[in-house]
Design an enzyme around this catalytic site. Structure first.
Site, PDB file in Angstrom:
ATOM      1  N   ASP A 218       0.765  -1.183   0.065  1.00  0.00           N
ATOM      2  CA  ASP A 218       0.073  -0.108  -0.102  1.00  0.00           C
ATOM      3  C   ASP A 218       0.843   1.273  -0.090  1.00  0.00           C
ATOM      4  O   ASP A 218       0.509   2.500   0.453  1.00  0.00           O
ATOM      5  CB  ASP A 218      -1.013   0.172   1.271  1.00  0.00           C
ATOM      6  CG  ASP A 218      -1.760  -1.233   1.221  1.00  0.00           C
ATOM      7  OD1 ASP A 218      -2.256  -1.600   0.327  1.00  0.00           O
ATOM      8  OD2 ASP A 218      -1.727  -1.858   2.502  1.00  0.00           O
TER       9      ASP A 218
ATOM     10  N   LYS B 265       2.439   2.119  -5.158  1.00  0.00           N
ATOM     11  CA  LYS B 265       3.057   1.468  -6.346  1.00  0.00           C
ATOM     12  C   LYS B 265       2.381   1.943  -7.592  1.00  0.00           C
ATOM     13  O   LYS B 265       3.073   1.996  -8.469  1.00  0.00           O
ATOM     14  CB  LYS B 265       3.342  -0.257  -5.987  1.00  0.00           C
ATOM     15  CG  LYS B 265       4.304  -0.314  -5.071  1.00  0.00           C
ATOM     16  CD  LYS B 265       4.349  -1.996  -5.018  1.00  0.00           C
ATOM     17  CE  LYS B 265       3.236  -2.744  -4.453  1.00  0.00           C
ATOM     18  NZ  LYS B 265       2.979  -2.154  -3.121  1.00  0.00           N
TER      19      LYS B 265
ATOM     20  N   LYS C 255       0.593   4.346  -8.873  1.00  0.00           N
ATOM     21  CA  LYS C 255       0.716   5.469  -9.481  1.00  0.00           C
ATOM     22  C   LYS C 255       2.399   5.599 -10.059  1.00  0.00           C
ATOM     23  O   LYS C 255       2.318   6.032 -11.179  1.00  0.00           O
ATOM     24  CB  LYS C 255       0.544   6.746  -8.470  1.00  0.00           C
ATOM     25  CG  LYS C 255       0.866   8.031  -8.960  1.00  0.00           C
ATOM     26  CD  LYS C 255       2.002   8.842  -8.198  1.00  0.00           C
ATOM     27  CE  LYS C 255       2.525   9.963  -8.972  1.00  0.00           C
ATOM     28  NZ  LYS C 255       1.861  10.993  -8.250  1.00  0.00           N
TER      29      LYS C 255
ATOM     30  N   ASN D  62      -5.082 -10.227  -4.650  1.00  0.00           N
ATOM     31  CA  ASN D  62      -4.865  -9.415  -3.389  1.00  0.00           C
ATOM     32  C   ASN D  62      -4.457  -8.217  -3.479  1.00  0.00           C
ATOM     33  O   ASN D  62      -4.122  -7.482  -2.451  1.00  0.00           O
ATOM     34  CB  ASN D  62      -4.503 -10.512  -2.378  1.00  0.00           C
ATOM     35  CG  ASN D  62      -3.046 -10.807  -2.949  1.00  0.00           C
ATOM     36  OD1 ASN D  62      -2.494 -10.816  -3.831  1.00  0.00           O
ATOM     37  ND2 ASN D  62      -2.331 -11.270  -1.796  1.00  0.00           N
TER      38      ASN D  62
ATOM     39  N   GLY E   6      -3.502  -4.438  -4.597  1.00  0.00           N
ATOM     40  CA  GLY E   6      -4.767  -3.286  -4.847  1.00  0.00           C
ATOM     41  C   GLY E   6      -3.881  -1.968  -5.342  1.00  0.00           C
ATOM     42  O   GLY E   6      -3.244  -1.456  -4.568  1.00  0.00           O
ATOM     43  N   HIS E   7      -4.227  -1.647  -6.882  1.00  0.00           N
ATOM     44  CA  HIS E   7      -3.269  -0.611  -7.323  1.00  0.00           C
ATOM     45  C   HIS E   7      -4.295   0.619  -7.802  1.00  0.00           C
ATOM     46  O   HIS E   7      -5.099   0.171  -8.891  1.00  0.00           O
ATOM     47  CB  HIS E   7      -2.106  -0.893  -8.292  1.00  0.00           C
ATOM     48  CG  HIS E   7      -1.247  -1.958  -7.865  1.00  0.00           C
ATOM     49  ND1 HIS E   7      -0.180  -2.576  -8.813  1.00  0.00           N
ATOM     50  CD2 HIS E   7      -0.838  -2.108  -6.754  1.00  0.00           C
ATOM     51  CE1 HIS E   7       0.555  -3.312  -7.892  1.00  0.00           C
ATOM     52  NE2 HIS E   7       0.091  -3.215  -6.831  1.00  0.00           N
TER      53      HIS E   7
ATOM     54  N   GLN F  89       2.316  -6.086  -3.040  1.00  0.00           N
ATOM     55  CA  GLN F  89       2.606  -6.086  -1.436  1.00  0.00           C
ATOM     56  C   GLN F  89       3.809  -5.196  -1.229  1.00  0.00           C
ATOM     57  O   GLN F  89       4.258  -4.485  -1.801  1.00  0.00           O
ATOM     58  CB  GLN F  89       2.702  -7.373  -1.058  1.00  0.00           C
ATOM     59  CG  GLN F  89       1.265  -8.195  -1.041  1.00  0.00           C
ATOM     60  CD  GLN F  89       1.033  -8.843  -2.375  1.00  0.00           C
ATOM     61  OE1 GLN F  89       1.610  -9.405  -3.051  1.00  0.00           O
ATOM     62  NE2 GLN F  89      -0.386  -8.794  -2.758  1.00  0.00           N
TER      63      GLN F  89
ATOM     64  N   THR G 257       2.478 -12.405   2.939  1.00  0.00           N
ATOM     65  CA  THR G 257       1.564 -13.095   2.079  1.00  0.00           C
ATOM     66  C   THR G 257       2.448 -14.383   1.418  1.00  0.00           C
ATOM     67  O   THR G 257       3.250 -14.767   2.151  1.00  0.00           O
ATOM     68  CB  THR G 257       1.791 -12.162   0.779  1.00  0.00           C
ATOM     69  OG1 THR G 257       1.073 -12.533  -0.395  1.00  0.00           O
ATOM     70  CG2 THR G 257       3.187 -12.071   0.175  1.00  0.00           C
TER      71      THR G 257
ATOM     72  N   THR H 292      -9.899  -4.786  -0.223  1.00  0.00           N
ATOM     73  CA  THR H 292     -10.859  -5.250   0.684  1.00  0.00           C
ATOM     74  C   THR H 292     -11.679  -4.218   1.557  1.00  0.00           C
ATOM     75  O   THR H 292     -12.690  -4.550   2.026  1.00  0.00           O
ATOM     76  CB  THR H 292     -10.063  -5.956   1.948  1.00  0.00           C
ATOM     77  OG1 THR H 292      -9.304  -5.058   2.599  1.00  0.00           O
ATOM     78  CG2 THR H 292      -9.286  -7.076   1.367  1.00  0.00           C
ATOM     79  N   GLY H 293     -11.322  -3.092   1.122  1.00  0.00           N
ATOM     80  CA  GLY H 293     -11.933  -1.872   1.769  1.00  0.00           C
ATOM     81  C   GLY H 293     -11.576  -1.818   3.228  1.00  0.00           C
ATOM     82  O   GLY H 293     -12.135  -0.856   3.898  1.00  0.00           O
ATOM     83  N   ARG H 294     -10.678  -2.731   3.801  1.00  0.00           N
ATOM     84  CA  ARG H 294     -10.290  -2.760   5.156  1.00  0.00           C
ATOM     85  C   ARG H 294      -9.545  -1.405   5.754  1.00  0.00           C
ATOM     86  O   ARG H 294      -8.789  -0.957   4.964  1.00  0.00           O
ATOM     87  CB  ARG H 294      -9.530  -4.087   5.564  1.00  0.00           C
ATOM     88  CG  ARG H 294     -10.497  -5.171   5.584  1.00  0.00           C
ATOM     89  CD  ARG H 294      -9.536  -6.505   5.916  1.00  0.00           C
ATOM     90  NE  ARG H 294      -8.286  -6.694   5.063  1.00  0.00           N
ATOM     91  CZ  ARG H 294      -7.330  -7.700   5.269  1.00  0.00           C
ATOM     92  NH1 ARG H 294      -7.419  -8.357   6.426  1.00  0.00           N
ATOM     93  NH2 ARG H 294      -6.460  -7.777   4.338  1.00  0.00           N
TER      94      ARG H 294
ATOM     95  N   THR I   4       3.478  13.714  -4.830  1.00  0.00           N
ATOM     96  CA  THR I   4       3.123  14.780  -3.938  1.00  0.00           C
ATOM     97  C   THR I   4       1.619  14.566  -4.020  1.00  0.00           C
ATOM     98  O   THR I   4       0.962  15.467  -3.607  1.00  0.00           O
ATOM     99  CB  THR I   4       3.428  15.916  -4.329  1.00  0.00           C
ATOM    100  OG1 THR I   4       3.517  16.456  -5.532  1.00  0.00           O
ATOM    101  CG2 THR I   4       4.997  16.016  -3.816  1.00  0.00           C
ATOM    102  N   SER I   5       0.938  13.528  -4.796  1.00  0.00           N
ATOM    103  CA  SER I   5      -0.560  13.583  -4.992  1.00  0.00           C
ATOM    104  C   SER I   5      -0.724  12.360  -5.768  1.00  0.00           C
ATOM    105  O   SER I   5       0.022  11.831  -6.367  1.00  0.00           O
ATOM    106  CB  SER I   5      -1.016  14.824  -5.703  1.00  0.00           C
ATOM    107  OG  SER I   5      -1.314  14.657  -6.965  1.00  0.00           O
TER     108      SER I   5
END
Length: 430
Positions: free
Chosen positions: A13, A16, A18, A38, A40-41, A224, A239, A301-303, A414-415
């Site tokens: 997280d 990566k 962007k 699993n 998420g980019h 990951q 993982t 997952t939205g976790r 930066t964004s």
């Protein structure tokens, strides 16, 4: 010119997607080499947000070849759904620009069932998997009972392979009190999906060898982070694959010297999803503020992600293990407005000081952060595209991070927007 491998230097997280998208403008080919859906980019391009899991992040750029290597475990239904979803958003995807390794292992419905059943059985001791069948699929690969992409095109042997796989997994599901799977139903599903997947299947190692001889640039995209590596991470809260650069070679079928420049994506603070040790975690208002400002929720997952101060000792360990040539420093803008910032420089465990995180699960759980305090900044760094746009104290923070992790900043993000990136050193130039 050099190829580049992009990996995460923390617990994933790090941003990566962007960075890979930005670098893919300089590449000809973008190749995934481990993990599964699993990952998420998130990419934000001209105000449009794309959320990818299996597809290489370069797929949103026209004229690029995307490859899913043999080190990836593939849920073919999830892949087809993702292709359809991204295509509906206006991105051109087809066999002409996407290749899937014929020897990649498949994730089947039975893997998802086993994953969720085992995690439920662990109760409070759960690992925190996404429940998507990644781990069980990798286990089957090592146990030599996996079903691969090429097996779908060989009906004569597919039934025998399905039988062998179900003997193992149905016994486990029965023991856990869950429903088992029938061969006929699974075969029907596999036959249907094989028609959709077959056009994308190819010999990836051979394609990459051809690309090498054409002197084209390859961007190897990891998922990951190093601290989730099955060997070098915070085991067992990791993982099921190797996330380090060496996997880029074995996970695609190229020699280790073909990997090239190693770029570690590094967040300006630290986050983690799921269970496991996290020495610099903040459970107070500051941790909440970091999570809110950084929008720290898992893409897949939205976790809600756990948040904490930047852990330089952890990243320095990743730099050494992965042989990073430089880092891409992301989400600096999330730290805007803090009066003071803290950086974890090591750990105190049972009265002893460590400059690395030990492998022992017990020691990791008892690790207490040793902090260094720095002055924060009130000005905004959001959207900055040059060093001149950054506050002096922000630059001081970046320089101190470089000293502590013993690696230079090659890129600064930066964004979430593609062009809000400061290039210090082009990884493709080595």
């Amino acid at each position: 010119m050099s190829n580049v491998v992009v990996i995460g230097s923390q617990w994933g997280d790090e941003g990566k997607g962007k960075i890979v998208d930005w670098l893919s403008a300089r590449a000809d080919v973008v190749c995934r080499f481990q993990g599964g859906h699993n990952a998420g980019h998130t990419l934000v391009i001209d105000g449009v947000t794309y959320k990818l899991s299996l597809l290489p992040s370069g797929v949103v750029r026209q004229g690029k070849t995307s490859i899913i290597g043999n080190g990836v475990v593939i849920d073919p239904w999830a892949l087809m759904e993702e292709i359809e979803r991204v295509t509906a958003a206006g991105v051109d995807i087809g066999p002409h620009n996407l290749m899937v390794a014929e020897n990649a292992v498949l994730i089947l419905p039975v893997h998802r069932a086993v994953d969720m059943a085992r995690e439920a059985a662990r109760g409070a001791k759960k690992i925190g998997t996404t429940g998507r069948g990644i781990g069980p699929a990798y286990e089957d690969k090592v146990a030599r009972r996996a079903i691969r992409v090429c097996d779908l095109m060989d009906p004569a042997s597919l039934e025998d392979r399905v039988d062998e796989l179900l003997i193992h997994h149905n016994a486990l599901l029965t023991g856990l009190g869950e429903e088992t799977f029938e061969r006929a139903a699974l075969m029907k599903e596999l036959e249907a999906i094989s028609v959709k997947l077959a056009p994308y299947a190819g010999v990836v190692w051979k394609e990459l060898e051809k690309i090498r001889h054409e002197n084209k640039r390859v961007l190897f995209e990891g998922a990951q982070g190093v601290m989730l590596d099955v060997d070098h991470g915070t085991y067992p809260f990791v993982t099921s694959s190797n996330t380090v650069p060496g996997q880029a070679a074995s996970g695609t079928g190229v020699g280790p010297r073909s990997v090239g420049y190693v770029l570690g994506i590094t967040k300006a603070y630290t986050t983690r999803v799921g269970s496991g040790p996290f020495p610099s975690e903040l459970t107070d208002a500051i941790g909440e503020k970091l999570g809110e400002r950084g929008r720290e929720f898992g893409v897949v997952t939205g976790r809600k992600r756990r948040c904490g101060w930047f852990d330089a000792a952890l990243v320095r360990q990743s730099v050494k293990v992965a042989g990073m040539d430089g880092i891409a420093f992301t989400k600096l803008d999330v730290l805007d407005g803090f009066d003071e910032l803290k950086i974890c420089t090591g750990y105190e465990i049972d009265g002893r000081t460590y400059d690395y995180l030990p492998a022992s699960t017990g020691l990791q759980a008892r690790a207490k952060p040793i902090y260094e305090t720095m002055e924060g900044w009130s000005e905004s760094t959001f959207g900055a595209r040059s060093w001149a746009d950054l506050p002096a104290t922000a630059i001081k923070y970046i320089r101190r991070v470089e000293e502590l992790i013993e690696a230079p900043v090659a890129l600064l993000s930066t964004s979430p927007e593609r062009e809000d990136t400061i290039l210090v050193r082009d990884p493709f130039e080595g």
